[in-house]
Design a protein around this motif. Structure first.
Motif, PDB file in Angstrom:
ATOM      1  N   UNK A 228       0.844  -1.203   0.000  1.00  0.00           N
ATOM      2  CA  UNK A 228       0.000   0.000   0.000  1.00  0.00           C
ATOM      3  C   UNK A 228       0.878   1.252   0.000  1.00  0.00           C
ATOM      4  N   UNK A 229       2.089   1.120   0.549  1.00  0.00           N
ATOM      5  CA  UNK A 229       3.031   2.252   0.529  1.00  0.00           C
ATOM      6  C   UNK A 229       4.353   1.761  -0.078  1.00  0.00           C
ATOM      7  N   UNK A 230       4.851   2.482  -1.034  1.00  0.00           N
ATOM      8  CA  UNK A 230       6.187   2.142  -1.550  1.00  0.00           C
ATOM      9  C   UNK A 230       7.177   2.774  -0.567  1.00  0.00           C
ATOM     10  N   UNK A 231       7.611   1.969   0.379  1.00  0.00           N
ATOM     11  CA  UNK A 231       8.362   2.496   1.525  1.00  0.00           C
ATOM     12  C   UNK A 231       9.860   2.254   1.373  1.00  0.00           C
ATOM     13  N   UNK A 232      10.626   2.885   2.269  1.00  0.00           N
ATOM     14  CA  UNK A 232      12.039   2.526   2.378  1.00  0.00           C
ATOM     15  C   UNK A 232      12.116   1.068   2.829  1.00  0.00           C
ATOM     16  N   UNK A 233      13.142   0.370   2.382  1.00  0.00           N
ATOM     17  CA  UNK A 233      13.380  -0.969   2.932  1.00  0.00           C
ATOM     18  C   UNK A 233      14.648  -0.885   3.790  1.00  0.00           C
ATOM     19  N   UNK A 234      15.071  -2.003   4.326  1.00  0.00           N
ATOM     20  CA  UNK A 234      16.359  -2.067   5.025  1.00  0.00           C
ATOM     21  C   UNK A 234      17.438  -1.558   4.061  1.00  0.00           C
ATOM     22  N   UNK A 235      18.430  -0.849   4.585  1.00  0.00           N
ATOM     23  CA  UNK A 235      19.476  -0.302   3.705  1.00  0.00           C
ATOM     24  C   UNK A 235      20.254  -1.399   2.987  1.00  0.00           C
ATOM     25  N   UNK A 236      20.327  -2.578   3.613  1.00  0.00           N
ATOM     26  CA  UNK A 236      21.028  -3.683   2.954  1.00  0.00           C
ATOM     27  C   UNK A 236      20.107  -4.407   1.978  1.00  0.00           C
TER      28      UNK A 236
END
Ligand SMILES: Cc1ncc(COP(=O)(O)O)c(C=O)c1O
Length: 398
Positions: free
Chosen positions: A58-66
Motif C-alpha cells: 500500500x506504501x512504496x516504503x524505504x526498505x532495510x538499507x542492505x
C-alpha cells in the motif's frame, strides 16, 4: 563560483560521446545497427512483473538499507549453485552493480590512493574512481592473446605505496575474456604478496561459452577476507532498468563500512527488489537458454569478423562483447565515417571505439568493441556492413 576538480575531470561516457553522430545519421534517414551499447534486446522474464504485482504494497516504503531480507536470502541461495557460500548478512543489495563498484572503491581506497585495473576495463570504473579522487592504474591486456591476464611482473611494476586493490570484471566487459584458474591465481598471488583487496565484478557470471565456466573470486579460501564481489541482475535477466545489484563481502569490517554508505543512500528501489526475488527464483534452464543464444551470436560475429583482413582478435569465451584491433588508425574517425559517409542500401553499423575503455593515454585507438545484442540475422548483416565499411575507409584514407 568554481566547480570541483573532480567535476571538471570526470570522464564522459565513451559510449555516449558518439551519439550526436548517430543522431545525424538517423536524420539522414539511415538505419543503424547499434552494436555499441550493452543493452540486451532479450525480454525481461514475466516473473519480474508478476512478483512486483503480487507484493504490491500500500506504501512504496524505504526498505532495510542492505535490501529486503527475502532478496538477500534469494541471492544467498543463488550463489550456493556456484559453490559460493555467502550468508544474507554478507550481502548488501545495491542500485545496480554500479553502486556496488562505487561502494567497493570507497571502502578500500582514500582520495589519492591507487587501484590496479586490468585494461581495457568497464569504462564506468574510471567515472567512479574520478568521483572518489582515486587513481586507476592500468595493467594492460592485448587482443593478440585474447586479452589474457599478464604475468605477475606486469602487476608488480605498477604497484606503489598507494596501491590498495585490484579491480577486474570476469567475464570481462569489454573484451569477453574469461579468466581461468591460473590467470586468477596470478591476481591472487599479487594481492596476497602486496596485501591488496580484490574487487571482482562478476555481473556476467553465467555468460560463458564452449563449456568454459567463470570462477568466482569467492571460491578461493585464502583470499575470502580480501574479496569484494560485485553482482547484478541487469544483464543476467535483461533487467538493466530495475537497478538491482549486490555488494558481497565476507569481511565484517568491509561489510559494516559499506553498510554505512548504504544507509546514507537509504535503500535500493523497493518494487524492483520484489521483482528481483522473482527473477532469482528462475531455474537454470532460463539462464541456459539465454547463454545459448549469446553463444550463437558470438559465433556469428566471430565468423563475420574473420572476413576483415588485418583484424586482430581471439574468439571470446564470455559476456556478450568482442573487442578487436581493426586495420584502421583511429576507430573513432572510422565510426564517424560509418555513420556519416557510409551505408549499404541505407543501412550502417555503429560500434564503440575502445580507447575510452583504457586509462593508458592513446591506447586502444585502433580497437573497437562490439556488443552482440541483436538477433543472429541482424548481427550477420551488421558485421558484413562493418567489413565493407572497413574496406571503403581504407581506400578513403590511403
Ligand atoms: C562489467 C560491468 N560491471 C558493472 C556494470 C553495471 O551494471 P548495473 O549497474 O546495470 O548493474 C556493467 C554494466 O554494463 C558492467 O558491464
Amino acid at each position: 563560483m568554481n566547480l570541483s576538480g573532480r567535476a571538471l575531470t570526470a570522464p564522459a561516457s565513451p559510449i555516449r560521446r558518439m551519439i550526436p553522430f548517430a543522431e545525424q545519421a538517423m536524420k539522414m534517414g539511415k538505419k543503424i545497427y547499434y552494436l555499441n551499447i550493452g543493452q540486451p534486446d532479450i525480454p525481461t522474464p514475466r516473473v519480474y512483473f508478476e512478483y512486483v504485482e503480487r507484493y504490491k504494497p500500500s506504501v512504496v516504503a524505504y526498505t532495510h538499507s542492505a535490501g529486503l531480507l527475502e532478496l538477500r536470502e534469494a541471492f544467498s541461495r543463488y550463489y550456493e549453485k556456484f559453490s559460493v557460500k555467502v550468508l544474507p548478512d554478507e550481502i548488501i543489495v545495491t542500485n545496480g552493480g554500479s553502486e556496488a563498484v562505487l561502494f567497493a572503491m570507497a571502502v578500500v581506497a582514500d582520495p589519492g590512493d591507487e587501484i590496479l585495473v586490468l585494461e581495457p576495463f568497464y569504462a564506468n570504473y574510471a567515472g567512479f574512481a574520478a568521483q572518489l579522487g582515486i587513481k586507476l592504474v592500468p595493467v594492460r591486456t592485448y587482443p593478440e592473446d585474447g586479452y589474457s591476464v599478464p604475468d605477475k611482473k606486469k602487476f608488480l611494476e605498477k604497484i606503489s605505496s598507494k596501491t590498495k586493490a585490484i579491480i577486474f570484471s570476469n567475464p570481462c566487459n569489454p573484451t569477453g575474456a574469461v579468466y581461468n584458474e591460473s590467470q586468477l591465481r596470478t591476481i591472487i598471488d599479487v594481492a596476497l604478496e602486496k596485501d591488496l583487496f580484490i574487487i571482482s565484478d562478476e555481473v556476467y557470471r553465467e555468460f560463458t561459452f564452449d563449456g568454459c565456466k567463470a570462477i568466482s573470486a569467492l571460491s578461493f579460501e585464502p583470499i575470502l577476507d580480501r574479496v569484494i564481489m560485485v553482482d547484478s541482475i541487469s544483464k543476467r535477466y535483461s533487467a538493466c532498468g530495475a537497478r538491482i545489484g549486490a555488494f558481497v563481502s565476507k569481511n565484517k569490517s568491509i561489510y559494516s563500512a559499506a553498510l554505512k554508505f548504504a544507509q546514507a543512500r537509504l535503500c535500493p528501489p523497493m518494487t524492483s527488489q520484489y521483482g528481483a526475488i522473482g527473477l532469482l527464483s528462475l531455474d537454470d534452464e532460463y539462464v541456459e537458454s539465454i547463454k545459448n543464444e549469446y553463444q550463437a551470436r558470438r559465433d556469428v560475429v566471430y565468423e563475420e569478423l574473420k572476413k576483415i583482413d588485418g583484424a586482430v582478435f581471439q574468439k571470446p569465451k564470455g559476456a556478450f562483447y568482442i573487442s578487436a584491433r581493426l586495420p584502421v588508425d583511429n576507430v573513432e574517425e572510422f565510426v564517424k565515417f560509418m555513420l556519416l559517409e557510409f551505408d549499404v542500401g541505407g543501412k550502417t553499423t555503429m560500434v564503440s571505439p575502445l580507447d575510452g575503455f583504457y586509462a593508458t593515454p592513446s591506447a586502444g585507438l585502433d580497437e573497437m568493441r562490439i556488443a552482440y545484442v541483436l538477433n543472429c540475422d541482424d548481427l550477420r548483416d551488421a558485421v558484413r556492413i562493418l567489413a565493407l565499411g572497413v574496406e571503403e575507409y581504407k581506400r578513403k584514407v590511403r
